[in-house]
Design an enzyme around this catalytic site. Sequence first.
Site, PDB file in Angstrom:
ATOM      1  N   MET A  86       0.839  -1.202   0.000  1.00 40.68           N
ATOM      2  CA  MET A  86       0.000   0.000   0.000  1.00 40.68           C
ATOM      3  C   MET A  86       0.873   1.251   0.000  1.00 40.68           C
ATOM      4  SD  MET A  86      -3.479  -0.877   2.008  1.00 40.68           S
ATOM      5  CE  MET A  86      -2.885  -0.521   3.653  1.00 40.68           C
ATOM      6  N   LEU A 108       6.693   3.289   1.398  1.00 39.05           N
ATOM      7  CA  LEU A 108       7.643   2.177   1.509  1.00 39.05           C
ATOM      8  C   LEU A 108       8.706   2.421   2.575  1.00 39.05           C
ATOM      9  CD1 LEU A 108       8.217   1.283  -2.268  1.00 39.05           C
ATOM     10  CD2 LEU A 108       6.468   0.422  -0.677  1.00 39.05           C
ATOM     11  N   HIS A 109       9.010   1.357   3.317  1.00 36.27           N
ATOM     12  CA  HIS A 109      10.078   1.369   4.313  1.00 36.27           C
ATOM     13  C   HIS A 109      10.935   0.123   4.082  1.00 36.27           C
ATOM     14  CE1 HIS A 109       7.572  -1.637   6.227  1.00 36.27           C
ATOM     15  NE2 HIS A 109       6.573  -0.777   6.316  1.00 36.27           N
ATOM     16  N   HIS A 153       9.244  -3.278   3.332  1.00 37.66           N
ATOM     17  CA  HIS A 153       8.817  -3.473   1.942  1.00 37.66           C
ATOM     18  C   HIS A 153      10.022  -3.787   1.047  1.00 37.66           C
ATOM     19  CE1 HIS A 153       5.543  -0.521   3.293  1.00 37.66           C
ATOM     20  NE2 HIS A 153       4.858  -1.595   2.954  1.00 37.66           N
ATOM     21  N   GLY A 156       4.959 -10.133   3.694  1.00 28.33           N
ATOM     22  CA  GLY A 156       5.681 -10.084   4.961  1.00 28.33           C
ATOM     23  C   GLY A 156       4.975 -10.877   6.050  1.00 28.33           C
ATOM     24  N   GLU A 157       5.785 -11.486   6.894  1.00 17.50           N
ATOM     25  CA  GLU A 157       5.222 -12.135   8.090  1.00 17.50           C
ATOM     26  C   GLU A 157       4.733 -11.092   9.087  1.00 17.50           C
ATOM     27  OE1 GLU A 157       8.260 -14.764   9.566  1.00 17.50           O
ATOM     28  OE2 GLU A 157       7.674 -16.369   8.187  1.00 17.50           O
ATOM     29  N   LYS A 158       5.078  -9.838   8.869  1.00 13.82           N
ATOM     30  CA  LYS A 158       4.580  -8.752   9.719  1.00 13.82           C
ATOM     31  C   LYS A 158       3.059  -8.848   9.858  1.00 13.82           C
ATOM     32  CE  LYS A 158       3.794  -4.622  11.529  1.00 13.82           C
ATOM     33  NZ  LYS A 158       2.869  -3.902  10.748  1.00 13.82           N
ATOM     34  N   ASP A 159       2.399  -9.126   8.721  1.00 13.74           N
ATOM     35  CA  ASP A 159       0.947  -9.301   8.717  1.00 13.74           C
ATOM     36  C   ASP A 159       0.687 -10.809   8.629  1.00 13.74           C
ATOM     37  OD1 ASP A 159      -0.048  -6.347   8.341  1.00 13.74           O
ATOM     38  OD2 ASP A 159       1.657  -6.607   7.010  1.00 13.74           O
ATOM     39  N   ARG A 189       2.317   2.801   9.236  1.00  9.64           N
ATOM     40  CA  ARG A 189       1.525   3.507  10.259  1.00  9.64           C
ATOM     41  C   ARG A 189       2.398   4.050  11.398  1.00  9.64           C
ATOM     42  NH1 ARG A 189      -2.713  -0.479   8.847  1.00  9.64           N
ATOM     43  NH2 ARG A 189      -4.462   0.726   8.026  1.00  9.64           N
TER      44      ARG A 189
HETATM   45  P1  AMP Z   1       1.470  -2.822   3.505  1.00  7.15           P
HETATM   46  O1  AMP Z   1       2.025  -1.785   2.594  1.00  7.15           O
HETATM   47  O2  AMP Z   1       1.495  -2.433   4.941  1.00  7.15           O
HETATM   48  O3  AMP Z   1       0.130  -3.337   3.040  1.00  7.15           O
HETATM   49  O4  AMP Z   1       2.464  -4.046   3.412  1.00  7.15           O
HETATM   50  C1  AMP Z   1       2.819  -4.595   2.167  1.00  7.15           C
HETATM   51  C2  AMP Z   1       3.618  -5.846   2.393  1.00  7.15           C
HETATM   52  O5  AMP Z   1       4.788  -5.530   3.135  1.00  7.15           O
HETATM   53  C3  AMP Z   1       2.858  -6.900   3.209  1.00  7.15           C
HETATM   54  O6  AMP Z   1       3.147  -8.186   2.690  1.00  7.15           O
HETATM   55  C4  AMP Z   1       3.435  -6.704   4.582  1.00  7.15           C
HETATM   56  O7  AMP Z   1       3.346  -7.856   5.388  1.00  7.15           O
HETATM   57  C5  AMP Z   1       4.867  -6.358   4.260  1.00  7.15           C
HETATM   58  N1  AMP Z   1       5.493  -5.660   5.379  1.00  7.15           N
HETATM   59  C6  AMP Z   1       5.059  -4.542   5.995  1.00  7.15           C
HETATM   60  N2  AMP Z   1       5.860  -4.219   7.023  1.00  7.15           N
HETATM   61  C7  AMP Z   1       6.827  -5.165   7.067  1.00  7.15           C
HETATM   62  C8  AMP Z   1       7.953  -5.410   7.915  1.00  7.15           C
HETATM   63  N3  AMP Z   1       8.243  -4.612   8.943  1.00  7.15           N
HETATM   64  N4  AMP Z   1       8.719  -6.494   7.663  1.00  7.15           N
HETATM   65  C9  AMP Z   1       8.431  -7.329   6.639  1.00  7.15           C
HETATM   66  N5  AMP Z   1       7.385  -7.150   5.806  1.00  7.15           N
HETATM   67  C10 AMP Z   1       6.592  -6.098   6.010  1.00  7.15           C
END
Ligand code: AMP
Length: 280
Positions: free
Chosen positions: A32, A35-36, A39, A149-152, A189
């Site tokens: 989404m 990016l950090h 990502h 990511g395993e984050k989610d 976030r």
């Molecule tokens: P998002 O942009 O938050 O929807 O995340 C996009 C993808 O990045 C998803 O597969 C997340 O699980 C992954 N992601 C987000 N934050 C992290 C993180 N800190 N470490 C690893 N993967 C992440």
Amino acid sequence: MSLPMVTTVAGLRQQVAAWRAEGLRVALVPTMGALHRGHLSLIEEGLARADRVVISVFVNPSQFGPREDFAAYPRLLEADRAKAEAAGAHLLYAPSVEQIYPPGFATWVTVDGVSEGLCGALRPGHFRGVATVVAKLLTQTAPDVAIFGEKDYQQLMVIRRMTADLDLPVEIVGAPVVREADGLAMSSRNAYLSPEQRAQSATLHAVMTRASQAIRAGGPVAGALAEAIAALQTAGFGPVDYVELRAAETLVPVTVLDGPARLLAAAYLGTTRLIDNIAV
Ligand code: AMP
């Protein structure tokens, strides 16, 4: 030259078809945006597993609840484009809402079982929105492999289930959580946190690490979870949505540790909802 970008399904398919004609393997990294390093680690994983990496940036309205932060969610497309390029991605797919949800759109993907409980219970409709958009991004791109990511963690399990159930011809890869130096899981976030909240936020990972160690050492699961919730509240978190131990694959609740498990938590710091999880 900046990273090539497409905004339509037709443009995306044209590029992927050209790569396929050359016999290249394609990876998709759905995001989404904002990016950090978390990502970017997914892009690296994609580069290790494929010849070309497509990163999608789409703030998916259907996975936000009516009182959630869809309008406020950070949108930083040009900065994202530069970061994705530096990380080695080959194409940015930034569809409009109409490319994903054309007029008359009426088909939704719901995944029973793993979507229930945890974030599924507290964010009604969230995983239906996630499963639907990921199903669409996978069918639009048709990658060989997609990296999440395993984050989610619950989201990853939902996507694995959906991909298997719908026979989607793609390999789903989970990548480890990337953290700040103090343990906070990176998240778009986190930008919402005040400096004071940012300092408090590291407690989440510290508390979870302590709980997982207590459980690993054979301590009672319920006691460790209750202690973790109390510690978060003492540290200024609230409400604490959940701290739960679940089976690593099925996400069924675990009351006695007898195999690979995952400790998962969600809690608010002010108005910002943080989630995290660790293997037990
Ligand atoms: P998002 O942009 O938050 O929807 O995340 C996009 C993808 O990045 C998803 O597969 C997340 O699980 C992954 N992601 C987000 N934050 C992290 C993180 N800190 N470490 C690893 N993967 C992440």
